[in-house]
Every structure is written in C-alpha cells, then in structure tokens.
Design a protein around this motif. Sequence first.
Motif, PDB file in Angstrom:
ATOM      1  N   UNK A 165       0.809  -1.223   0.000  1.00  0.00           N
ATOM      2  CA  UNK A 165       0.000   0.000   0.000  1.00  0.00           C
ATOM      3  C   UNK A 165       0.846   1.279   0.000  1.00  0.00           C
ATOM      4  N   UNK A 166       2.037   1.202   0.559  1.00  0.00           N
ATOM      5  CA  UNK A 166       2.937   2.355   0.550  1.00  0.00           C
ATOM      6  C   UNK A 166       3.492   2.597  -0.854  1.00  0.00           C
ATOM      7  N   UNK A 167       3.797   1.528  -1.582  1.00  0.00           N
ATOM      8  CA  UNK A 167       4.278   1.649  -2.959  1.00  0.00           C
ATOM      9  C   UNK A 167       3.184   2.279  -3.815  1.00  0.00           C
ATOM     10  N   UNK A 168       1.953   1.833  -3.631  1.00  0.00           N
ATOM     11  CA  UNK A 168       0.836   2.368  -4.403  1.00  0.00           C
ATOM     12  C   UNK A 168       0.666   3.865  -4.121  1.00  0.00           C
ATOM     13  N   UNK A 169       0.688   4.246  -2.858  1.00  0.00           N
ATOM     14  CA  UNK A 169       0.504   5.658  -2.497  1.00  0.00           C
ATOM     15  C   UNK A 169       1.667   6.517  -2.986  1.00  0.00           C
ATOM     16  N   UNK A 170       2.887   5.999  -2.911  1.00  0.00           N
ATOM     17  CA  UNK A 170       4.083   6.747  -3.336  1.00  0.00           C
ATOM     18  C   UNK A 170       4.190   6.840  -4.854  1.00  0.00           C
ATOM     19  N   UNK A 171       3.636   5.830  -5.543  1.00  0.00           N
ATOM     20  CA  UNK A 171       3.722   5.735  -6.995  1.00  0.00           C
ATOM     21  C   UNK A 171       5.162   5.544  -7.463  1.00  0.00           C
ATOM     22  N   UNK A 172       5.983   4.968  -6.579  1.00  0.00           N
ATOM     23  CA  UNK A 172       7.365   4.666  -6.947  1.00  0.00           C
ATOM     24  C   UNK A 172       7.866   3.511  -6.098  1.00  0.00           C
ATOM     25  N   UNK A 173       8.982   2.958  -6.529  1.00  0.00           N
ATOM     26  CA  UNK A 173       9.537   1.774  -5.879  1.00  0.00           C
ATOM     27  C   UNK A 173       9.905   2.065  -4.428  1.00  0.00           C
ATOM     28  N   UNK A 174       9.901   1.000  -3.637  1.00  0.00           N
ATOM     29  CA  UNK A 174      10.248   1.084  -2.226  1.00  0.00           C
ATOM     30  C   UNK A 174      11.236  -0.039  -1.913  1.00  0.00           C
ATOM     31  N   UNK A 175      12.361   0.324  -1.314  1.00  0.00           N
ATOM     32  CA  UNK A 175      13.384  -0.636  -0.922  1.00  0.00           C
ATOM     33  C   UNK A 175      13.552  -0.535   0.587  1.00  0.00           C
ATOM     34  N   UNK A 176      13.323  -1.646   1.273  1.00  0.00           N
ATOM     35  CA  UNK A 176      13.519  -1.715   2.715  1.00  0.00           C
ATOM     36  C   UNK A 176      14.513  -2.842   2.978  1.00  0.00           C
ATOM     37  N   UNK A 177      15.745  -2.480   3.273  1.00  0.00           N
ATOM     38  CA  UNK A 177      16.771  -3.494   3.487  1.00  0.00           C
ATOM     39  C   UNK A 177      16.610  -4.187   4.828  1.00  0.00           C
ATOM     40  N   UNK A 178      16.101  -3.461   5.827  1.00  0.00           N
ATOM     41  CA  UNK A 178      15.742  -4.041   7.123  1.00  0.00           C
ATOM     42  C   UNK A 178      14.554  -3.242   7.644  1.00  0.00           C
ATOM     43  N   UNK A 179      13.370  -3.849   7.577  1.00  0.00           N
ATOM     44  CA  UNK A 179      12.150  -3.119   7.941  1.00  0.00           C
ATOM     45  C   UNK A 179      12.185  -2.622   9.378  1.00  0.00           C
ATOM     46  N   UNK A 180      12.972  -3.282  10.226  1.00  0.00           N
ATOM     47  CA  UNK A 180      13.038  -2.870  11.627  1.00  0.00           C
ATOM     48  C   UNK A 180      13.768  -1.544  11.816  1.00  0.00           C
ATOM     49  N   UNK A 181      14.458  -1.068  10.788  1.00  0.00           N
ATOM     50  CA  UNK A 181      15.137   0.223  10.860  1.00  0.00           C
ATOM     51  C   UNK A 181      14.185   1.403  10.691  1.00  0.00           C
ATOM     52  N   UNK A 182      12.932   1.139  10.315  1.00  0.00           N
ATOM     53  CA  UNK A 182      11.962   2.186  10.032  1.00  0.00           C
ATOM     54  C   UNK A 182      10.760   2.029  10.961  1.00  0.00           C
ATOM     55  N   UNK A 183      10.577   2.934  11.915  1.00  0.00           N
ATOM     56  CA  UNK A 183       9.461   2.798  12.860  1.00  0.00           C
ATOM     57  C   UNK A 183       8.103   2.618  12.180  1.00  0.00           C
ATOM     58  N   UNK A 184       7.876   3.285  11.064  1.00  0.00           N
ATOM     59  CA  UNK A 184       6.575   3.159  10.400  1.00  0.00           C
ATOM     60  C   UNK A 184       6.358   1.768   9.819  1.00  0.00           C
ATOM     61  N   UNK A 185       7.420   1.030   9.546  1.00  0.00           N
ATOM     62  CA  UNK A 185       7.299  -0.303   8.952  1.00  0.00           C
ATOM     63  C   UNK A 185       7.587  -1.435   9.933  1.00  0.00           C
ATOM     64  N   UNK A 186       8.337  -1.177  10.981  1.00  0.00           N
ATOM     65  CA  UNK A 186       8.745  -2.227  11.920  1.00  0.00           C
ATOM     66  C   UNK A 186       7.557  -2.885  12.611  1.00  0.00           C
ATOM     67  N   UNK A 187       6.485  -2.141  12.823  1.00  0.00           N
ATOM     68  CA  UNK A 187       5.312  -2.678  13.502  1.00  0.00           C
ATOM     69  C   UNK A 187       4.287  -3.305  12.587  1.00  0.00           C
ATOM     70  N   UNK A 188       4.600  -3.445  11.303  1.00  0.00           N
ATOM     71  CA  UNK A 188       3.647  -4.016  10.367  1.00  0.00           C
ATOM     72  C   UNK A 188       3.369  -5.472  10.727  1.00  0.00           C
ATOM     73  N   UNK A 189       2.111  -5.912  10.629  1.00  0.00           N
ATOM     74  CA  UNK A 189       1.760  -7.289  11.015  1.00  0.00           C
ATOM     75  C   UNK A 189       2.557  -8.385  10.311  1.00  0.00           C
ATOM     76  N   UNK A 190       3.031  -8.163   9.091  1.00  0.00           N
ATOM     77  CA  UNK A 190       3.777  -9.217   8.401  1.00  0.00           C
ATOM     78  C   UNK A 190       5.153  -9.439   9.004  1.00  0.00           C
ATOM     79  N   UNK A 191       5.648  -8.466   9.751  1.00  0.00           N
ATOM     80  CA  UNK A 191       6.953  -8.619  10.394  1.00  0.00           C
ATOM     81  C   UNK A 191       6.886  -9.736  11.424  1.00  0.00           C
ATOM     82  N   UNK A 192       5.861  -9.708  12.273  1.00  0.00           N
ATOM     83  CA  UNK A 192       5.719 -10.751  13.295  1.00  0.00           C
ATOM     84  C   UNK A 192       5.098 -12.028  12.742  1.00  0.00           C
ATOM     85  N   UNK A 193       4.042 -11.905  11.947  1.00  0.00           N
ATOM     86  CA  UNK A 193       3.318 -13.090  11.487  1.00  0.00           C
ATOM     87  C   UNK A 193       4.124 -13.960  10.535  1.00  0.00           C
TER      88      UNK A 193
END
Length: 192
Positions: A102-130
Amino acid sequence: MSYDPPRPAGRLLLTPEDREAPARVRRLHRLGLAQRPQPALDDFAGRLAELAGAPYAMVNFPVENGQFFAGLHVPDPAPAGAGDGTGPAFGRVQPRDHGFCPHVVARRKALVLEDVRDYPRFAGNPVVDAFGIRSYLGAPLIDSTGTVLGTVSAADVRPRPWGKAGLETIKATAADLMARLERYAGDGLPLL
C-alpha cells in the motif's frame, strides 16, 4: 495518511490513504484482473522470487477491502525465522494494513527496505511478526492511463542489501509485467 490506533506492544501502524481506489478497481475489472488467482501470474511471481533470491514474491492488486495477490510465490515450508509458526498462512487476501505494497501504491514509486526494523513506520507491520518479513523490494504497476493498478514485490525473512541492482530489477520487472497485462489481460490470452 491515516493513523490507526496503537498496535499491540505499543506499535503505531501508518497506512497511507488510498484515494485512487475507485478508479483502480474499475480499471482492474475492465482488464479482468484481481478477481481470481492467475496461474500465469503465479508463474511470474515464482520467477521473480528466483530472480530476487527471495522466498516471497507477489503480484498484488489493492481492492475494495484489502489486497489481492493474483500472483503469489510463498515458501513451503516457511523459511527459518518466519514468524513463530502460530500465525495465519500467507494467503491470497490480506488486509490493507498488512505489508508494504500500500505504501508503494501511495508513493507511486519503488520502495526498498533493506531491514524493515530500521523504520518505525514499517517495523510494527503485522507481516513482520506473522511471517518474519525483514526486507522488502517493490515497484508499482502503472498503466497507460496513469493508474497504479498494483505492485510487484519480493520479500525476505532476513535483512539484505537489495542495492541499486535490486531496485533496477524490480522496476524493470514491473514495467515488463505492466506491458504484458495491458497487451493480453481481458483478451483471455496467456500473459507470459
């Protein structure tokens, strides 16, 4: 950007508002996409996973109430470190606040997250734990009308440096798939 209440363990999940959803859904229906799994898109996701060297790869279309993975490659069995084994299976449908597409769609450009835990907005995403997702690489599928139809993405259970090569690969892969979708979708012809 919409702000949801704190998640378990005090995490705040930020999911971007999807203002293009009505136009996207109409366009997807016209193209005959996002209504059922597509074997050709599953094959595409499998090749993307192989190309990226990642256990997960998706062709994702945001729909009315969430996300639909018309193309999906998931590991079997789950790789070491992928969640605790008690969570849900990674299925074709996910809530809109799960994952990073959903972030890629809203940004309308590519997204690279080398370690999602480095970004507070992404670290808590449900797919990280699940599912144990630790890194993500995704690019938008933008059609000739300028509508972002969805994304292509790869994800891994370990942090990894996708680098410039990974970014170029995912962008080229998205452009190639979008050209194929516009050429063949709706005609019932093979996509790939």
